[in-house]
Design a protein around this motif. Structure first.
Motif, short mmCIF file in Angstrom:
data_model
loop_
_atom_site.label_atom_id
_atom_site.label_comp_id
_atom_site.label_asym_id
_atom_site.label_seq_id
_atom_site.Cartn_x
_atom_site.Cartn_y
_atom_site.Cartn_z
N ALA A 146 -4.33 13.94 1.36
CA ALA A 146 -4.02 13.30 -0.03
C ALA A 146 -2.69 13.07 -0.02
O ALA A 146 -2.16 12.07 -0.57
CB ALA A 146 -4.60 14.40 -0.91
N VAL A 147 -1.87 13.98 0.41
CA VAL A 147 -0.08 13.65 0.32
C VAL A 147 0.12 12.35 1.06
O VAL A 147 0.78 11.36 1.03
CB VAL A 147 0.51 14.95 0.97
N GLY A 148 -0.49 12.33 2.43
CA GLY A 148 -0.43 11.08 3.22
C GLY A 148 -0.83 9.89 2.58
O GLY A 148 -0.13 8.63 2.81
N THR A 149 -2.03 9.85 1.95
CA THR A 149 -2.85 8.96 1.56
C THR A 149 -1.79 8.28 0.23
O THR A 149 -1.45 7.21 0.01
CB THR A 149 -4.00 9.13 0.62
N LEU A 150 -1.10 9.35 -0.62
CA LEU A 150 -0.38 8.87 -1.84
C LEU A 150 0.86 8.14 -1.08
O LEU A 150 1.54 7.38 -1.81
CB LEU A 150 0.02 10.06 -2.62
N GLY A 151 1.67 9.00 -0.22
CA GLY A 151 2.81 8.24 0.58
C GLY A 151 2.44 6.98 1.08
O GLY A 151 3.38 5.86 0.76
N ALA A 152 1.54 6.58 1.51
CA ALA A 152 0.98 5.41 2.03
C ALA A 152 0.92 4.30 0.95
O ALA A 152 1.44 3.04 0.97
CB ALA A 152 -0.44 5.31 2.75
N SER A 153 0.24 4.73 -0.19
CA SER A 153 0.12 3.87 -1.34
C SER A 153 1.60 3.37 -1.94
O SER A 153 1.79 2.47 -2.31
CB SER A 153 -0.65 4.57 -2.37
N VAL A 154 2.23 4.48 -1.79
CA VAL A 154 3.68 4.26 -2.62
C VAL A 154 4.47 3.31 -1.70
O VAL A 154 5.00 2.20 -2.23
CB VAL A 154 4.50 5.38 -2.75
N ILE A 155 4.46 3.48 -0.26
CA ILE A 155 5.02 2.63 0.62
C ILE A 155 4.50 1.12 0.33
O ILE A 155 5.04 0.31 0.36
CB ILE A 155 5.08 2.97 2.04
N GLY A 156 3.02 1.20 0.38
CA GLY A 156 2.39 -0.15 0.21
C GLY A 156 2.95 -1.01 -1.27
O GLY A 156 3.12 -2.22 -1.14
N ALA A 157 2.90 -0.13 -2.24
CA ALA A 157 3.35 -0.77 -3.62
C ALA A 157 4.76 -1.16 -3.48
O ALA A 157 5.02 -2.49 -4.02
CB ALA A 157 3.10 0.29 -4.67
N VAL A 158 5.62 -0.43 -2.72
CA VAL A 158 6.96 -0.82 -2.83
C VAL A 158 7.28 -2.13 -1.78
O VAL A 158 7.83 -3.13 -2.17
CB VAL A 158 7.97 0.10 -2.25
N GLY A 159 6.50 -2.44 -0.84
CA GLY A 159 6.44 -3.40 0.28
C GLY A 159 6.01 -4.64 -0.64
O GLY A 159 6.37 -5.70 -0.53
N ALA A 160 4.68 -4.29 -1.44
CA ALA A 160 4.20 -5.65 -2.32
C ALA A 160 5.19 -6.23 -3.56
O ALA A 160 5.50 -7.35 -3.62
CB ALA A 160 2.99 -5.01 -2.90
#
Length: 188
Positions: A5-19
């Protein structure tokens, strides 16, 4: 602790910052392209030989893929100052078959703060005949400015151009200049 869940949340945050970063870059590129699609305009105002008169040279270089034409030239300040286009100024024949502009014979009471404009420019990269108005991607509008003797040396002009597309675009340029004292005023 659930590391998936932490890894998924981290990937989501990184994706949002990238977008978000991609969106900011796209907006900056759009803004740059939007302004690059308008003509570049420069203005020079110089004293004429006739007291209280100034030459206003508005040069336009088209950077877009469409024709542009001058829409209006207006004097915003000072009050009492007047504009006239080069083509509408008083002319006399010099005896050799040439018409010369005679600003000293121009009836300033008949002039207004607006001047007719005739400038047209072709799309960027067009090389034209200098004798044919609007056949090139660069051209200039020549105006004469009459300044009453008691007026301020601060001048504010507004120059408007518009594209000739079906959905017309307009560009308004406000020009503020402090005029150099007229040679006739400096010696008086």
């Amino acid at each position: 602790m659930d590391w998936i869940a932490v890894g998924t949340l981290g990937a989501s945050v990184i994706g949002a910052v990238g977008a978000l970063g991609a969106g900011v870059i796209a907006w900056l590129v759009y803004r740059q392209q939007k302004y690059a699609d308008y003509p570049a305009i420069s203005v020079e105002i110089t004293p004429e030989d006739t007291p209280n008169w100034y030459l206003v040279e508005i040069k336009v270089l088209n950077q877009s893929t469409v024709h542009w034409k001058a829409d209006k030239a207006s004097l915003l300040a000072p009050s009492g100052a007047k504009l006239v286009n080069f083509f509408d100024a008083t002319r006399v024949n010099d005896g050799a078959g040439n018409d010369i502009v005679r600003l000293d014979l121009t009836e300033t009471a008949k002039l207004t703060s607006d001047a007719a404009t005739y400038l047209t420019v072709a799309p960027a990269g067009t090389k034209g005949n200098q004798l044919w108005l609007g056949s090139s991607d660069r051209h200039s509008e020549t105006l004469f400015l009459f300044m009453p003797p008691s007026s301020s040396m601060q001048v504010k002009l507004r120059f408007r151009i518009c594209s000739t597309e079906a959905k017309q675009r307009r560009k308004t340029i406000d020009i503020s200049r402090t005029l150099i004292a007229h040679p006739a005023k400096a010696t008086a």
